[in-house]
Enzyme design. Structure first.
Site, mmCIF file in Angstrom:
data_model
loop_
_atom_site.group_PDB
_atom_site.id
_atom_site.type_symbol
_atom_site.label_atom_id
_atom_site.label_comp_id
_atom_site.label_asym_id
_atom_site.label_seq_id
_atom_site.Cartn_x
_atom_site.Cartn_y
_atom_site.Cartn_z
ATOM 1 N N ALA A 10 -11.783 -31.565 -14.262
ATOM 2 C CA ALA A 10 -10.873 -31.675 -14.857
ATOM 3 C C ALA A 10 -9.459 -32.190 -14.760
ATOM 4 C CB ALA A 10 -10.300 -29.842 -14.989
ATOM 5 N N SER A 12 -8.924 -34.895 -12.712
ATOM 6 C CA SER A 12 -9.441 -37.087 -12.263
ATOM 7 C C SER A 12 -11.113 -36.768 -12.037
ATOM 8 C CB SER A 12 -9.182 -37.347 -10.591
ATOM 9 O OG SER A 12 -10.017 -36.295 -9.767
ATOM 10 N N ASP A 236 -21.680 -30.824 -14.670
ATOM 11 C CA ASP A 236 -21.471 -30.600 -13.108
ATOM 12 C C ASP A 236 -22.033 -29.736 -12.699
ATOM 13 O OD1 ASP A 236 -19.360 -29.506 -13.750
ATOM 14 O OD2 ASP A 236 -17.143 -30.032 -13.609
ATOM 15 N N THR A 237 -21.385 -27.994 -12.708
ATOM 16 C CA THR A 237 -22.091 -27.132 -11.970
ATOM 17 C C THR A 237 -23.981 -27.234 -11.571
ATOM 18 O OG1 THR A 237 -20.350 -25.605 -13.041
ATOM 19 C CG2 THR A 237 -22.192 -24.683 -12.044
ATOM 20 N N GLY A 406 -15.578 -28.807 -3.002
ATOM 21 C CA GLY A 406 -14.262 -28.805 -3.304
ATOM 22 C C GLY A 406 -13.698 -27.672 -2.562
#
Length: 501
Positions: A10, A12, A236-237, A406
């Site tokens: 969201a 980068s 992505d998840t 992250g």
């Protein structure tokens, strides 16, 4: 073999170079670039062309660092899309899911179709920015009337790389237009919101070959035209969950980044009324699995605070300093409902946290460290509440939690989550999304054994992990959860629910 993962988040984007052997797995960041939304008179948009250029620059650097790449895979966030006209041209930059144009649309669509029917078909968590609501908001516009193809963001970038058209199923399952049981597009739902026939493209599964590079893309990146673009778990998840290093049953996962996605991996969707009432989602994972989870406003809260402090202060505290201050701050001094709609848009998050505390009769945190403590404890409580509900609704026992993404670097959050849930938390890998992307590519080339267990075993055997045992005051956590439940109940009472849920 070297593989390139284009991983867009969201804030980068990155191109990650992964090297995979049968007993080795390593990652190198080839290129990182900003993902800065653009606010136009018509709303908030993603800068799709800048993102694509960043991806091309990254592929060029990845190829130079490894003397070429075996294949490329793309993952991004979910729900947002681009529209192509009859000539294949993009009809404007994609809307950002935080744009407000869906604010008054979601409930109208739910009322027209029926919230129960919508959930029985899609199994999808109600979020106001789901693709189905975005398309309903676009109904009657010249742009939608001119559209002939809808491509979710990773499918749009794949199209620009290869010239091919398709929709990857893990991301398609987040749209609200996907039949959770049948595993395909729902003609009924598309018709109910007036989508033109053929707007939704054919589906692809993770591991399918999407195509090879177009000649001008090969020239721009220095890669051969024969370089394969492999369809990965493009949500992505879904890629992150594929890389959860679980080697034993009984695990739950939390994919923690901008959002916290907390839940279970199942073989079949849970479409009960209780599941709908608890607002759980059933999204596709790799190999036909179901990601049974709930979205929680995650590290967005902290990152928006940091952005505000960076604007307001000449010398804002570093993340390490904030976490050190948060660890020393008084526990449970103030708590949030992370999913309160006030926290969704970008802006002055510390002010919104202060307003929430005043609205709920709490003394607002006064220092940045106290604000961070408030956020992390509130997220840990949301993790606890969500996983406990998931276990009941899916009739599963949870023995341990894998926290990836992250947020796994945030040791205080991991420790608080272990204390809140009363379960061991295994933290890492932080780069789960890129690992899942690359592992699907590697499996398509025969470097990883069949099935998720082989992929996860390789992650567990090669990536650094940390284990946090629960060590908290159970009564204090129980009392804190009771406070937050009051906030959640108050939020739900403020939201009109015409379906009676």
């Amino acid at each position: 073999m070297p593989f390139a993962a284009i991983d867009l988040g969201a804030t980068s984007g990155r191109v990650i170079l992964g090297r995979v052997a049968r007993d080795a797995l390593s990652l190198t960041e080839a290129h990182r670039f900003a993902n800065t939304p653009v606010r136009l008179p018509g709303g908030l948009h993603w800068d799709a062309l800048a993102l694509f250029q960043g991806a091309l620059d990254g592929l060029r650097r990845a190829g130079a660092q490894s003397d070429g790449v075996t294949s490329v895979g793309i993952d991004t966030w979910a729900v947002d899309y681009g529209l192509l006209d009859a000539d294949g041209a993009l009809l404007g930059n994609p809307y950002h899911y935080r744009d407000t144009r869906t604010d008054t649309v979601a409930e109208r669509v739910r009322e027209e179709i029926g919230a129960e029917r919508l959930y029985r078909l899609t199994g999808l968590q109600h979020l106001p920015f789901n693709t189905v609501y975005q398309l309903a908001a676009a109904s009657g516009t010249a742009q939608l009337a001119a559209a002939r193809t809808l491509l979710l963001v990773p499918d749009l970038l794949t199209h620009w790389l290869t010239g091919t058209i398709g929709a990857e199923e893990t991301n398609a399952s987040t749209t609200g237009l996907f039949d959770a049981r049948a595993g395909g597009w729902s003609a009924e739902l598309a018709g109910r919101i007036g989508l033109a026939p053929g707007l939704l493209p054919p589906l692809r599964a993770p591991g399918d070959l999407a195509g090879t590079l177009l000649p001008h893309i090969a020239a721009a990146t220095g890669l051969p035209e024969a370089t394969a673009v492999v369809t990965v778990a493009s949500h992505d998840t879904a890629s992150a969950v594929a890389a959860v290093p679980a080697t034993e049953p009984g695990f739950a996962y939390i994919s923690c980044g901008t959002w916290s996605l907390a839940g279970l991996e199942l073989d079949a969707p849970v479409l009960s009324e209780a599941s709908r009432g608890a607002n759980f989602t059933n999204e596709r994972g790799v190999d036909g699995t179901i990601r049974y989870l709930r979205n929680i406003m995650g590290m967005w809260l902290l990152e928006e605070c940091r952005r505000t402090w960076a604007r307001q202060r000449a010398d804002p505290p570093s993340l390490d300093a904030l976490l050190e201050q948060a660890a020393a701050a008084r526990p449970f001094a103030a708590l949030l409902d992370p999913d309160d709609p006030a926290f969704l848009p970008p802006g002055d998050m510390p002010a919104r946290i202060r307003d929430f505390c005043l609205r709920t009769g709490q003394r607002p945190p006064e220092s940045p460290g106290a604000v961070v403590r408030c956020i992390l404890e509130s997220l840990a409580l949301a993790h606890r509440r969500t996983l406990r509900q998931a276990a009941v609704l899916a009739d599963r026992e949870i023995t341990h939690v894998h926290l990836v993404g992250g947020g796994s670097r945030n040791e205080l959050l991991c420790r608080l989550t272990a204390d809140a849930t009363g379960l061991p938390v295994v933290a890492g890998p932080a780069e789960a999304t890129a690992l899942g992307n690359i592992l699907v590519q590697a499996r398509a080339h025969g470097l990883v054994g069949d099935g998720l267990p082989a992929m996860r075993a390789l992650v567990a055997g090669t990536q650094p992990l940390r284990r946090h045992e629960p060590d908290g005051d159970r009564a204090a956590w129980d009392a804190a959860e009771a406070r937050v439940e009051e906030f959640v109940a108050a939020r739900r009472s403020r939201v009109p629910r015409p379906d009676g849920a």
